[in-house]
Scaffold this motif. Sequence first.
Motif, PDB file in Angstrom:
ATOM      1  N   VAL A 235      -3.951  -2.807 -17.212  1.00 26.08           N
ATOM      2  CA  VAL A 235      -3.429  -2.475 -15.885  1.00 26.08           C
ATOM      3  C   VAL A 235      -4.068  -3.401 -14.871  1.00 26.08           C
ATOM      4  O   VAL A 235      -5.255  -3.276 -14.544  1.00 26.08           O
ATOM      5  N   ALA A 236      -3.301  -4.376 -14.392  1.00 21.94           N
ATOM      6  CA  ALA A 236      -3.773  -5.319 -13.380  1.00 21.94           C
ATOM      7  C   ALA A 236      -2.593  -5.677 -12.486  1.00 21.94           C
ATOM      8  O   ALA A 236      -1.556  -6.115 -12.979  1.00 21.94           O
ATOM      9  N   ASP A 237      -2.734  -5.470 -11.191  1.00 22.39           N
ATOM     10  CA  ASP A 237      -1.641  -5.713 -10.252  1.00 22.39           C
ATOM     11  C   ASP A 237      -2.142  -6.533  -9.067  1.00 22.39           C
ATOM     12  O   ASP A 237      -3.329  -6.533  -8.744  1.00 22.39           O
ATOM     13  N   SER A 238      -1.213  -7.212  -8.431  1.00 25.60           N
ATOM     14  CA  SER A 238      -1.531  -7.995  -7.245  1.00 25.60           C
ATOM     15  C   SER A 238      -0.605  -7.570  -6.115  1.00 25.60           C
ATOM     16  O   SER A 238       0.608  -7.433  -6.314  1.00 25.60           O
ATOM     17  N   TYR A 239      -1.186  -7.327  -4.943  1.00 28.04           N
ATOM     18  CA  TYR A 239      -0.420  -6.916  -3.767  1.00 28.04           C
ATOM     19  C   TYR A 239      -0.692  -7.920  -2.649  1.00 28.04           C
ATOM     20  O   TYR A 239      -1.841  -8.114  -2.251  1.00 28.04           O
ATOM     21  N   SER A 240       0.360  -8.556  -2.156  1.00 35.87           N
ATOM     22  CA  SER A 240       0.191  -9.641  -1.189  1.00 35.87           C
ATOM     23  C   SER A 240       0.013  -9.160   0.237  1.00 35.87           C
ATOM     24  O   SER A 240      -0.519  -9.888   1.074  1.00 35.87           O
ATOM     25  N   ASP A 241       0.446  -7.944   0.553  1.00 36.69           N
ATOM     26  CA  ASP A 241       0.383  -7.481   1.945  1.00 36.69           C
ATOM     27  C   ASP A 241      -0.005  -6.009   1.987  1.00 36.69           C
ATOM     28  O   ASP A 241       0.853  -5.129   2.107  1.00 36.69           O
ATOM     29  N   ALA A 242      -1.276  -5.737   1.873  1.00 37.85           N
ATOM     30  CA  ALA A 242      -1.791  -4.367   1.915  1.00 37.85           C
ATOM     31  C   ALA A 242      -2.755  -4.230   3.077  1.00 37.85           C
ATOM     32  O   ALA A 242      -3.315  -5.220   3.559  1.00 37.85           O
ATOM     33  N   SER A 243      -2.917  -3.020   3.529  1.00 32.75           N
ATOM     34  CA  SER A 243      -3.868  -2.738   4.608  1.00 32.75           C
ATOM     35  C   SER A 243      -4.905  -1.752   4.091  1.00 32.75           C
ATOM     36  O   SER A 243      -4.569  -0.631   3.695  1.00 32.75           O
ATOM     37  N   VAL A 244      -6.146  -2.185   4.087  1.00 34.62           N
ATOM     38  CA  VAL A 244      -7.238  -1.380   3.556  1.00 34.62           C
ATOM     39  C   VAL A 244      -7.924  -0.640   4.701  1.00 34.62           C
ATOM     40  O   VAL A 244      -8.243  -1.233   5.733  1.00 34.62           O
ATOM     41  N   GLY A 299       0.293   0.211   1.279  1.00 36.10           N
ATOM     42  CA  GLY A 299       0.961  -0.952   0.703  1.00 36.10           C
ATOM     43  C   GLY A 299       0.528  -1.278  -0.703  1.00 36.10           C
ATOM     44  O   GLY A 299       0.860  -2.346  -1.230  1.00 36.10           O
ATOM     45  N   GLY A 300      -0.205  -0.351  -1.338  1.00 39.82           N
ATOM     46  CA  GLY A 300      -0.587  -0.554  -2.731  1.00 39.82           C
ATOM     47  C   GLY A 300       0.409   0.110  -3.659  1.00 39.82           C
ATOM     48  O   GLY A 300       1.607  -0.178  -3.617  1.00 39.82           O
ATOM     49  N   ASN A 301      -0.080   1.044  -4.493  1.00 42.91           N
ATOM     50  CA  ASN A 301       0.804   1.745  -5.425  1.00 42.91           C
ATOM     51  C   ASN A 301       1.802   2.658  -4.712  1.00 42.91           C
ATOM     52  O   ASN A 301       2.898   2.870  -5.201  1.00 42.91           O
ATOM     53  N   VAL A 302       1.384   3.211  -3.586  1.00 44.53           N
ATOM     54  CA  VAL A 302       2.267   4.083  -2.823  1.00 44.53           C
ATOM     55  C   VAL A 302       3.097   3.214  -1.883  1.00 44.53           C
ATOM     56  O   VAL A 302       2.556   2.522  -1.021  1.00 44.53           O
ATOM     57  N   SER A 303       4.405   3.227  -2.070  1.00 43.90           N
ATOM     58  CA  SER A 303       5.270   2.372  -1.265  1.00 43.90           C
ATOM     59  C   SER A 303       5.298   2.850   0.175  1.00 43.90           C
ATOM     60  O   SER A 303       5.294   4.044   0.457  1.00 43.90           O
ATOM     61  N   THR A 304       5.291   1.898   1.095  1.00 37.15           N
ATOM     62  CA  THR A 304       5.371   2.202   2.516  1.00 37.15           C
ATOM     63  C   THR A 304       6.101   1.066   3.199  1.00 37.15           C
ATOM     64  O   THR A 304       6.310   0.000   2.602  1.00 37.15           O
TER      65      THR A 304
END
Length: 432
Positions: A235-244, A299-304
């Motif tokens: 399990v490895a994913d990349s997210y280009s536009d997330a807000s932490v 903006g990660g696993n939970v779509s927004t």
Amino acid sequence: MEQPGVFSSFGDLATEARYNETARTLRTPFVRIYGAIFMVVALAYSIVNPVYLPPDENAALAVLLGSALLVCGTYIAATFWSEYVRHPMVDFAALLVLALLVGRINVVLFEHLEGDGSTLHAVGVINRLIITAFASVTLAGRPRLFLAWMACDALGWIGQLVTGSPDLSSLIYAILSYFSGALIMVAINLAVGRTSRSAFQYADALDAERERNEELVLNMLPSAAVTRIRGGLIVADSYSDASVIFIDMVGFSKLAKRISPGHLVELLNSFFNHADACTREFGVEKVKTVGDAYLAIAGGNVSTGNSADAAIAFAQAVLEGVENLRRVAGVEDVGLRVGIHSGPVVGGVIGATRMAYDYWGDTVNIAARIEGTAAVNGIAISESTWLRASDRSSFGPPTMVTLKGVGDTCVFHSVMEAIPESATISDGKEAA
């Protein structure tokens, strides 16, 4: 687990209804198979009868067999009705009519054989006990209904028996034969009913436990990650536009020295529960808690939609719970600080024990450092988050701050807070 009694039912009406529907659904294919076999046997008798029976007896049997075929065909068709499993009276009525028809067919056949002086006492006529046996299984789980069926069948059988004016010895032996078989069928009905109820209880308990385990797993890991882990995938994913979002409780270290451990846990639990509720409201994903800090991501696993907007709305909602935190703590010097940074992140699951879906990258580290620049009960966001935000009215002008390991960074603070002169946390912790 408590074993069901012989005539007992589940105390909960919904569970009882679900049990009956499940059991009848599983038995439905066998009902159809039985019906098909019965129709084949009836057709075979219809073919053989004209060869050996005189026209009047053959005509009488043709009517009886035709009626039995019609009833059985209707019975099979009824099993395809969507409401069939909820109406056991369909089986009750169909099998009772078939039993009466078969009983009458047997009378005609035995009278013919007796007239021919046949000595084949075990002649293979259609045996009504077969239908009784099938009724005992079909109506399993409903012993009172089966006993009612047996009573109706016994009345019909006695009526046919009496019309033949048998002598006393024949009548006694016939009654003994019928009721000995009937008692066995009742025992089968009770045995099948009890075992099926026990099996349903165990299966229901297993399903409930599986659902609890599934809920627990999905509470720790995203569903897509669970699917891949079960498939043996990395399990490895990349997210280009997330807000932490990084939230920290101000003055926690000092407060921990003043209040009891139980009181401290109650305070943290109040904070985390409130933040969890806000994640569900704004479509933000909780990542983890570290001590008195809360890490979340939009903006990660939970779509927004816009991750920055979701992150800011979430942070503002969490800060609205500060008054409740002060009430729980019993002191006024309790507050929160929020830092938000937007950019690319990497997410995944590592390790084989105590697995959790985590996020890594500079975006996570910078969000933690920016949190240290916010004032008490304020929000600090990076320039990248400010540029992504649709509504920037709640933030003041940019401020240049120096972050450890990052350097000079442009940060925007919420207008309700005083912009701090340094990035030093009031309880003695240096900005991350």
